[in-house]
Design a protein around this motif. Structure first.
Motif, short mmCIF file in Angstrom:
data_model
loop_
_atom_site.label_atom_id
_atom_site.label_comp_id
_atom_site.label_asym_id
_atom_site.label_seq_id
_atom_site.Cartn_x
_atom_site.Cartn_y
_atom_site.Cartn_z
N LEU A 9 -6.31 10.46 5.18
CA LEU A 9 -7.69 10.46 4.70
C LEU A 9 -7.71 10.17 3.21
O LEU A 9 -7.24 10.98 2.41
N PRO A 10 -8.25 9.02 2.79
CA PRO A 10 -8.33 8.73 1.37
C PRO A 10 -9.42 9.58 0.70
O PRO A 10 -10.50 9.77 1.26
N VAL A 11 -9.09 10.12 -0.46
CA VAL A 11 -10.04 10.93 -1.23
C VAL A 11 -10.11 10.36 -2.64
O VAL A 11 -9.11 10.26 -3.32
N ARG A 12 -11.30 9.98 -3.05
CA ARG A 12 -11.49 9.45 -4.40
C ARG A 12 -12.03 10.54 -5.31
O ARG A 12 -12.81 11.38 -4.88
N LYS A 33 -6.21 9.96 -3.90
CA LYS A 33 -5.17 10.72 -3.23
C LYS A 33 -5.33 10.47 -1.74
O LYS A 33 -6.44 10.25 -1.25
N ILE A 34 -4.24 10.47 -1.03
CA ILE A 34 -4.27 10.34 0.41
C ILE A 34 -3.88 11.69 0.99
O ILE A 34 -2.77 12.17 0.77
N LEU A 35 -4.81 12.35 1.68
CA LEU A 35 -4.48 13.58 2.39
C LEU A 35 -3.80 13.20 3.70
O LEU A 35 -4.27 12.31 4.42
N VAL A 36 -2.69 13.85 3.99
CA VAL A 36 -1.93 13.58 5.21
C VAL A 36 -1.97 14.84 6.06
O VAL A 36 -1.54 15.91 5.61
N VAL A 37 -2.52 14.73 7.27
CA VAL A 37 -2.62 15.87 8.18
C VAL A 37 -1.74 15.56 9.40
O VAL A 37 -1.95 14.55 10.07
N VAL A 38 -0.77 16.44 9.65
CA VAL A 38 0.17 16.24 10.76
C VAL A 38 -0.08 17.31 11.81
O VAL A 38 -0.12 18.51 11.49
N HIS A 39 -0.26 16.90 13.07
CA HIS A 39 -0.49 17.81 14.19
C HIS A 39 0.73 17.76 15.10
O HIS A 39 1.23 16.67 15.42
N THR A 40 1.20 18.93 15.54
CA THR A 40 2.37 18.98 16.43
C THR A 40 1.96 19.39 17.84
O THR A 40 0.85 19.89 18.06
N ASP A 41 2.90 19.22 18.76
CA ASP A 41 2.65 19.60 20.16
C ASP A 41 2.62 21.11 20.36
O ASP A 41 2.21 21.59 21.40
N GLY A 43 0.87 23.06 18.34
CA GLY A 43 -0.39 23.53 17.75
C GLY A 43 -0.35 23.73 16.25
O GLY A 43 -1.36 24.09 15.65
N LEU A 44 0.80 23.51 15.62
CA LEU A 44 0.88 23.64 14.17
C LEU A 44 0.26 22.43 13.50
O LEU A 44 0.35 21.31 14.00
N THR A 45 -0.35 22.66 12.35
CA THR A 45 -0.92 21.59 11.54
C THR A 45 -0.39 21.72 10.13
O THR A 45 -0.40 22.80 9.56
N GLY A 46 0.09 20.62 9.58
CA GLY A 46 0.57 20.60 8.21
C GLY A 46 -0.28 19.65 7.39
O GLY A 46 -0.76 18.63 7.90
N ILE A 47 -0.50 19.99 6.13
CA ILE A 47 -1.32 19.16 5.24
C ILE A 47 -0.51 18.86 3.98
O ILE A 47 0.10 19.74 3.39
N GLY A 48 -0.52 17.59 3.58
CA GLY A 48 0.15 17.17 2.36
C GLY A 48 -0.68 16.12 1.65
O GLY A 48 -1.80 15.82 2.07
N GLU A 49 -0.13 15.56 0.60
CA GLU A 49 -0.87 14.52 -0.12
C GLU A 49 0.09 13.48 -0.67
O GLU A 49 1.27 13.75 -0.86
N ALA A 63 -0.93 1.05 1.25
CA ALA A 63 0.52 1.23 1.43
C ALA A 63 0.87 2.70 1.62
O ALA A 63 1.73 3.03 2.44
N ALA A 64 0.20 3.59 0.90
CA ALA A 64 0.47 5.02 1.05
C ALA A 64 0.07 5.50 2.44
O ALA A 64 0.79 6.28 3.07
N ARG A 65 -1.05 5.02 2.95
CA ARG A 65 -1.48 5.41 4.30
C ARG A 65 -0.51 4.87 5.35
O ARG A 65 -0.16 5.56 6.29
N ALA A 66 -0.07 3.64 5.18
CA ALA A 66 0.87 3.05 6.14
C ALA A 66 2.21 3.79 6.12
O ALA A 66 2.82 4.02 7.17
N ALA A 67 2.67 4.20 4.96
CA ALA A 67 3.96 4.90 4.85
C ALA A 67 3.89 6.29 5.48
O ALA A 67 4.89 6.79 5.99
N ALA A 68 2.73 6.91 5.46
CA ALA A 68 2.60 8.26 6.00
C ALA A 68 2.53 8.29 7.52
O ALA A 68 2.85 9.30 8.13
N ARG A 69 2.14 7.20 8.13
CA ARG A 69 2.03 7.16 9.59
C ARG A 69 3.37 6.80 10.21
O ARG A 69 4.05 5.90 9.75
N PRO A 70 3.74 7.50 11.29
CA PRO A 70 5.00 7.14 11.96
C PRO A 70 4.90 5.73 12.56
O PRO A 70 3.88 5.36 13.12
#
Length: 79
Positions: A9-12, A33-41, A43-49, A63-70
């Motif tokens: 999620l881009p945040v200006r 900043k690009i907020l990165v939210v990771v969801h696991t199987d 039920g855990l959720t992690g948040i980074g930037e 490029a930052a969004r593309a690098a964060a996605r698997p």
């Protein structure tokens, strides 16, 4: 535990005060900043930037969004 999904999620924002580094300074400019939210199987959720500032670190928001996605290749190997 496996990663089920990744959201980016881009945040200006606008600098309130002068932002200074050893290379340059900025006043009243926009930052991204690009907020990165990771969801696991489990039920855990992690948040980074990630910092996406072409003028500061050469990284574009795209490029930052593309690098964060698997990638498809990494997802296949993980299974």
């Amino acid at each position: 535990m496996r990663i089920e999904s990744v959201e980016t999620l881009p945040v200006r924002f606008r600098f309130r005060h002068e932002f200074v580094t050893s290379k340059q300074s900025a006043r009243g400019t926009d930052g991204v900043k690009i907020l990165v939210v990771v969801h696991t199987d489990t039920g855990l959720t992690g948040i980074g930037e990630a910092s996406a500032s072409p003028g500061w670190n050469g990284e574009t928001p795209q490029a930052a969004r593309a690098a964060a996605r698997p990638s498809r290749r990494r997802r296949r190997r993980a299974r």
